[in-house]
Design an enzyme around this catalytic site. Structure first.
Site, PDB file in Angstrom:
ATOM      1  CE  LYS A 111      -4.531  -1.530   1.884  1.00  0.00           C
ATOM      2  NZ  LYS A 111      -5.420  -1.143   2.647  1.00  0.00           N
ATOM      3  CG  ASP A 153      -9.052   1.465   2.701  1.00  0.00           C
ATOM      4  OD1 ASP A 153      -9.808   0.534   2.334  1.00  0.00           O
ATOM      5  OD2 ASP A 153      -7.710   1.196   2.951  1.00  0.00           O
TER       6      ASP A 153
END
Ligand code: ATR
Length: 270
Positions: free
Chosen positions: A68, A105
């Protein structure tokens, strides 16, 4: 791969729920495209992006642990995600093979909160890791009031609050939960195999919402305690499905059929 496709990459990758979710929506909408899980090790990440960039069938990918942060080096950051969250979970192949990174997210977390009036209200966040960054980014967008950040490492919590320019204070995890309109757990505490998160929720007002991003088990001890008090709760599958829905629209240009959530949730739990 002959037709359009997207995928999720990580190391390991077999546990990822993303293929189940994305394929469910592709089927539900009759879209002729594929979504797969691809194992990519850290060493192979640069070659992976170099190769996919030239594949016009590749719509993009979701990114999971441990890529990420590293993936940021390979993409354009049009939304300032690097500075705000420091990690991406989605890469889109734009025109001419330009790779654009984003983090769904935050939007996925915020989506189930849209029915609650949290503007200017006090909020408590548990944790100061990567998930907390996405949550704080979303809470900044909602314009919540003072944030109490409870974390094992208090200094890390205080640094995170100030990096978002949020009003509030960092306290140890064993500190009391103050009156808050929203309480969010962003840590893995309460997940199967992890210590549980046992907080005293007695200071939360009746209208408070308790949100746990853990989804295995679906009913964590935190959510069970909140329900026992009659508080509104949001479970971790909401955020998991929410972040996937934002990515789905980016990959396939169609809105995820969220009216099919009940069926999708049964599949994810099955
Ligand atoms: P993620 O990217 O999933 O958010 P992370 O960056 O490793 O994961 O962050 C994990 C968070 O859970 C941190 O807030 C961590 O607390 P510290 O900042 O004090 O390390 C918290 N956490 C993890 N395991 C914990 C435990 N056993 N007890 C208390 N807090 C824990």
């Amino acid at each position: 791969m002959t037709g359009p496709y997207a995928e999720v990459i990580g190391d390991p990758i077999s546990h990822s729920k993303s293929p189940l979710i994305q394929k469910f929506w592709l089927r539900a909408l009759g879209i002729d495209a594929d979504y797969r899980a691809t194992h990519v090790t850290p060493d192979a990440l640069p070659a992976y992006f170099a190769e996919r960039k030239d594949d016009p069938n590749w719509r993009g990918c979701n990114i999971t642990v441990p890529h990420k942060v590293a993936a940021l080096a390979h993409v354009e950051d049009h939304e300032g995600v690097r500075a705000a969250i420091g990690a991406i979970n989605t890469v889109i192949r734009a025109d001419h093979g330009v790779l654009v990174g984003t983090n769904t997210d935050a939007a996925g977390f915020a989506a189930p909160l849209s029915g609650f009036d949290l503007a200017g209200k006090p909020v408590t966040v548990i944790g100061a890791g990567g998930a907390a960054r996405a949550v704080l980014f979303a809470l900044t967008g909602i314009g919540v009031g003072p944030v109490t950040l409870l974390n094992r490492n208090v200094e890390k919590g205080a640094a995170l609050l100030s990096s978002f320019g949020l009003d509030g204070q960092a306290l140890p995890l064993d500190g009391a939960v103050p009156p808050s309109a929203l309480l969010v757990n962003t840590t893995s505490l309460g997940m199967t195999g992890q210590p549980s998160l046992d907080l005293d929720l007695s200071a939360l007002p009746e209208h408070a919402v308790v949100y746990d991003i853990v989804y295995a088990p679906l009913e964590t001890s935190l959510l069970a305690a909140a329900r026992a008090r009659g508080l509104a709760t949001i479970d971790g599958l909401e955020m998991l499905i929410g972040q996937a829905a934002v990515a789905f629209a980016l990959f396939f240009g169609a809105e995820a059929p969220r009216d099919r959530d009940a069926e999708l949730r049964r599949i994810l739990l099955g």
